[in-house]
Design a protein around this motif. Sequence first.
Motif, mmCIF file in Angstrom:
data_model
loop_
_atom_site.group_PDB
_atom_site.id
_atom_site.type_symbol
_atom_site.label_atom_id
_atom_site.label_comp_id
_atom_site.label_asym_id
_atom_site.label_seq_id
_atom_site.Cartn_x
_atom_site.Cartn_y
_atom_site.Cartn_z
ATOM 1 N N TYR A 215 0.728 -1.396 0.060
ATOM 2 C CA TYR A 215 -0.057 0.052 0.008
ATOM 3 C C TYR A 215 0.824 1.276 0.019
ATOM 4 O O TYR A 215 0.408 2.299 0.080
ATOM 5 C CB TYR A 215 -0.915 -0.148 1.237
ATOM 6 C CG TYR A 215 -2.074 -1.107 1.283
ATOM 7 C CD1 TYR A 215 -3.051 -0.786 0.087
ATOM 8 C CD2 TYR A 215 -1.966 -2.218 1.996
ATOM 9 C CE1 TYR A 215 -3.903 -2.020 -0.095
ATOM 10 C CE2 TYR A 215 -2.920 -3.189 1.856
ATOM 11 C CZ TYR A 215 -3.684 -3.196 0.859
ATOM 12 O OH TYR A 215 -4.790 -4.351 0.957
ATOM 13 N N LEU B 11 2.724 2.346 2.263
ATOM 14 C CA LEU B 11 2.644 3.077 3.583
ATOM 15 C C LEU B 11 4.153 3.541 3.938
ATOM 16 O O LEU B 11 5.245 3.175 3.428
ATOM 17 C CB LEU B 11 2.198 2.136 4.606
ATOM 18 C CG LEU B 11 0.789 1.606 4.407
ATOM 19 C CD1 LEU B 11 0.569 0.822 5.319
ATOM 20 C CD2 LEU B 11 -0.039 2.628 4.042
ATOM 21 N N ASP C 276 -8.784 9.538 8.280
ATOM 22 C CA ASP C 276 -8.288 10.250 7.151
ATOM 23 C C ASP C 276 -6.827 10.860 7.468
ATOM 24 O O ASP C 276 -6.323 10.836 6.452
ATOM 25 C CB ASP C 276 -9.222 11.307 6.862
ATOM 26 C CG ASP C 276 -10.854 10.775 6.355
ATOM 27 O OD1 ASP C 276 -10.744 9.548 6.031
ATOM 28 O OD2 ASP C 276 -11.641 11.531 6.559
ATOM 29 N N ARG D 213 -4.620 7.953 6.758
ATOM 30 C CA ARG D 213 -4.366 7.711 5.371
ATOM 31 C C ARG D 213 -3.274 8.824 4.650
ATOM 32 O O ARG D 213 -2.560 8.379 3.834
ATOM 33 C CB ARG D 213 -5.504 7.612 4.805
ATOM 34 C CG ARG D 213 -6.404 6.098 4.990
ATOM 35 C CD ARG D 213 -7.491 5.970 4.219
ATOM 36 N NE ARG D 213 -8.297 5.064 4.961
ATOM 37 C CZ ARG D 213 -9.426 5.269 5.728
ATOM 38 N NH1 ARG D 213 -9.872 6.476 5.913
ATOM 39 N NH2 ARG D 213 -9.929 4.055 6.165
ATOM 40 N N LYS E 227 0.019 8.229 5.085
ATOM 41 C CA LYS E 227 0.550 6.995 4.698
ATOM 42 C C LYS E 227 0.732 5.926 5.700
ATOM 43 O O LYS E 227 1.722 5.073 5.692
ATOM 44 C CB LYS E 227 1.624 6.915 3.806
ATOM 45 C CG LYS E 227 1.366 7.686 2.528
ATOM 46 C CD LYS E 227 1.072 6.748 1.442
ATOM 47 C CE LYS E 227 0.931 7.599 0.065
ATOM 48 N NZ LYS E 227 -0.038 6.867 -0.748
#
Length: 91
Positions: A29, A31, A82, A85, A88
Motif C-alpha cells: 500500500y 505506507l 483520514d 491515510r 500513509k
Amino acid sequence: MPLAEPQTLNLSAYMADKGPLWERMTAKYGLAPVPYEHVAAWGFGDFIFRCDWDVITSTTKIRQAGFHDVVDSTAMFLRLFDEFRARKAIP
C-alpha cells in the motif's frame, strides 16, 4: 445466541509474529516505513483491555469541574483514519 464466558487474548503474544505481515502491507500500500515495533504498544493494549477487575467510570466530576466539551467518537475516528491515510500510516 447463547451466553459464553469471555475469551481472553494475549495481544502481545498474538501480535508477536505479525512483523512480516506489516512489512508486506507497507510495501503493497506504499505506507510510511514505520518499523513494526513502533506501530503499537501491544503490552499497553493488554493492560487496558484485559482488566480482571470491574472498571467503573463516570464523567460527572469532570463536568462539575468545568470540562463540558464533548468529543463525537465516530467523527473523531473518521477524522483520524483520514489523517492516518494522508500520512500513509494506514491503507
